[in-house]
Design an enzyme around this catalytic site. Sequence first.
Site, PDB file in Angstrom:
ATOM      1  N   ILE A 299       0.858  -1.175   0.000  1.00  0.00           N
ATOM      2  CA  ILE A 299       0.000   0.000   0.000  1.00  0.00           C
ATOM      3  C   ILE A 299       0.899   1.232   0.000  1.00  0.00           C
ATOM      4  CG2 ILE A 299      -2.046  -1.046   1.026  1.00  0.00           C
ATOM      5  CD1 ILE A 299      -1.181  -0.160   3.729  1.00  0.00           C
ATOM      6  N   ASP A 300       0.376   2.339  -0.503  1.00  0.00           N
ATOM      7  CA  ASP A 300       1.183   3.541  -0.667  1.00  0.00           C
ATOM      8  C   ASP A 300       1.697   4.062   0.665  1.00  0.00           C
ATOM      9  OD1 ASP A 300       0.578   3.413  -3.368  1.00  0.00           O
ATOM     10  OD2 ASP A 300      -1.164   4.723  -3.175  1.00  0.00           O
ATOM     11  N   LYS A 301       2.751   4.848   0.600  1.00  0.00           N
ATOM     12  CA  LYS A 301       3.390   5.418   1.785  1.00  0.00           C
ATOM     13  C   LYS A 301       2.379   6.095   2.705  1.00  0.00           C
ATOM     14  CE  LYS A 301       6.521   9.142   3.150  1.00  0.00           C
ATOM     15  NZ  LYS A 301       7.306  10.306   2.681  1.00  0.00           N
TER      16      LYS A 301
ATOM     17  N   THR B  44      -0.891   5.799   2.761  1.00  0.00           N
ATOM     18  CA  THR B  44      -2.069   4.993   3.068  1.00  0.00           C
ATOM     19  C   THR B  44      -1.736   4.132   4.282  1.00  0.00           C
ATOM     20  OG1 THR B  44      -2.749   4.911   0.740  1.00  0.00           O
ATOM     21  CG2 THR B  44      -3.659   3.228   2.199  1.00  0.00           C
TER      22      THR B  44
ATOM     23  N   ARG C 226      -7.085   5.682  -5.807  1.00  0.00           N
ATOM     24  CA  ARG C 226      -6.819   7.108  -6.027  1.00  0.00           C
ATOM     25  C   ARG C 226      -7.108   7.496  -7.483  1.00  0.00           C
ATOM     26  NH1 ARG C 226      -0.801   7.503  -3.862  1.00  0.00           N
ATOM     27  NH2 ARG C 226      -1.094   9.746  -4.201  1.00  0.00           N
TER      28      ARG C 226
END
Length: 302
Positions: free
Chosen positions: A137-139, A141, A237
């Site tokens: 998962i993104d930084k 998130t 997103r």
Amino acid sequence: MEKMEHIVLEEQVGERIDKVLSTINAEWSRTQVQQWIKDGHVLVNEKNVKTNYKCSLNDAISILIPEPEELDVIPEEMNLEIYYEDHDVIVVNKPKGMVVHPAPGHMTGTLVNGLMAHCKDLSGINGVLRPGIVHRIDKDTSGLLMVAKNDLAHESLVNQLVAKTVTRKYRAIVHGNIQHDYGTIDAPIARDPKDRQSMTVVDNGKKAVTHFHVLERFTDFTYVECQLETGRTHQIRVHMKYIGFPLAGDPKYGPRKTLDIGGQALHAGVLGFNHPRTNEYLEFEAPLPEYYEVLLNKLRRE
């Protein structure tokens, strides 16, 4: 080295070879492809070419993908929030602001650094920089990730992701007021040809499906739960922006004037999968981070 081959299509005729290759695989940056061409790893009709070579119809391109550079990852003691652990898998709640795995130039402070201090036995399938990592998962998130401790577990979890049997539910706050209670976004995603650091919806992208339903509506924002059917980079997103409701706080895909919360309001709250050894279904839920609850209460008051 892994070898891949590609035949130039009609819509790619006249395009530079570095652009063509960087659009057929979202994981390849244009800079990376240019380096492969300069190093002789890319042949067109069995001949070396320059990065500005213009492709012709039915050109046979072969790419020798170099092995990733082997780098040492330093274990770092961290106060990880482990939700589940046994001999095969770990489920961890990643905080907002933490990168999942190291990359050249960013080798410390990642979840992998913490996991390597926590346990020594992580699957090696994804190499030294991403031991045990089967999805990410993104930084900015927060939320739940499953990590494989051996190759059996790794292959099982990846197969479940491919088969779309893993449950992944996210909570998101988006700009605007979504009028309908439920929706499905089925729109292919690939790297943005105009901005290599971003993803976007394009006709020749990889299939991407996001289901959502509205949890709560505010004056200028909507609180939704999104469930992933596929797991493309930045999928929620990109998809929410695509339908006109970008995530609040998102510096990349959101509007210029958005909430100052240090990144997108996105939390991976529910994660479910079949245990790789017992096949028992396991499901975990992580509560919203404190900053997220504060934000929701503020929107409710307004």
